[in-house]
Write an enzyme that holds these catalytic residues in place. Sequence first.
Site, short mmCIF file in Angstrom:
data_model
loop_
_atom_site.label_atom_id
_atom_site.label_comp_id
_atom_site.label_asym_id
_atom_site.label_seq_id
_atom_site.Cartn_x
_atom_site.Cartn_y
_atom_site.Cartn_z
CB CYS A 198 51.46 29.98 13.62
SG CYS A 198 51.65 28.20 13.70
CB CYS B 215 49.64 22.96 9.92
SG CYS B 215 48.67 23.34 11.39
#
Length: 363
Positions: free
Chosen positions: A197, A99
């Site tokens: 997340c 990410c």
Amino acid sequence: MKKKVLVGMSGGVDSSAAAWLLQREGYEVIGATIKLWGEETADSRCCGLDDLNDARLVCHALGVPHYVLNGKDGFRQKVVEPFVAEYLRGRTPNPCVLCNRRMKLALLCQRAKELGADHIATGHYARVLRELKTGRYLLARGKDPQKDQSYFLSSVTKEQLSLLLLPCGEYTKEEIRGFAAQSGLPVAKKRDSQDVCFIPDGDCAAFLERYTGRPQTRGQFVDEEGNPLGEHKGIGCYTIGQRKGLGIALGRPMFVRAIDPKRQTVTLVADEARLYSRKVIAQGVNFVSFPQEEFEKLTPVMARIRHSQSMAPGEALFTSDGKLRLWFREPQRAVTPGQTLVLYIGDLVACGAVITGTEEEEE
């Protein structure tokens, strides 16, 4: 003229303190919050309204502009989909490493160019240095060894690294919280986020079923001779080295040693020593602070096979088939395909790569 910096603002204390530190250093700060997953999703606390509002409040307190960047589609395509595919292949990926390169830093670089900013910044605990002789940018560990996050930046591109500022890397976590309190930032006492997340409860198996819309394919637990031991819930529920939560009672502790996606089997062993390996094989190497040529000969390094494990000494070699081979001095527990291997020379991040196997695969 002040240099402009676009700071990735998550709404947490680290990125908020980073913005404050850069402003104190004389930069013209611009805040940007990247929406990656969405507050409307029941299985995520990432990018929610609370975090967005906290980032906006911090920017207001600092008197700087605040932008919201939409990265939802790209995040699903470039991070979540590969994560799911890897898990269903019996591997255990680290989505945060992916990410940072593909989404967070890429979006910040793009937006920085549009706004005429000279730099981007995040709240990671790592450092960017510049070699005077060559002008090359280097990535180094943060000064707080307990908080160092250089591992998660090991896939950074050279362009991203050349623009990146990491003010938190010069301080300890306690000092950063002290700065946040001292400056009156509204997030000074906010708790840190811990898990992936988009899987805040840590239940990866449940997330995979929700995301794919179908239950996982059940299969067999087997011993090392291939003898069946009982049924498992799907290979996405397990990772190498796992002992707890296997869902099978065999009268003694058992550990996951191997996962075979073709046969849909999970191999269990009772002897924990069978989890240890000296050699690691990795691919997709990203050379960060040192050129590839440095590793075309056997090179002493310190290495980490996952963020939660301590660094250990070994020797690395990059071979003509594009693979990185690492020989640890002492066997390491639970070398896991899909995880990120990060090599260090001194405090510098030498390179990062994705683990594909151990010595057994080549015997």
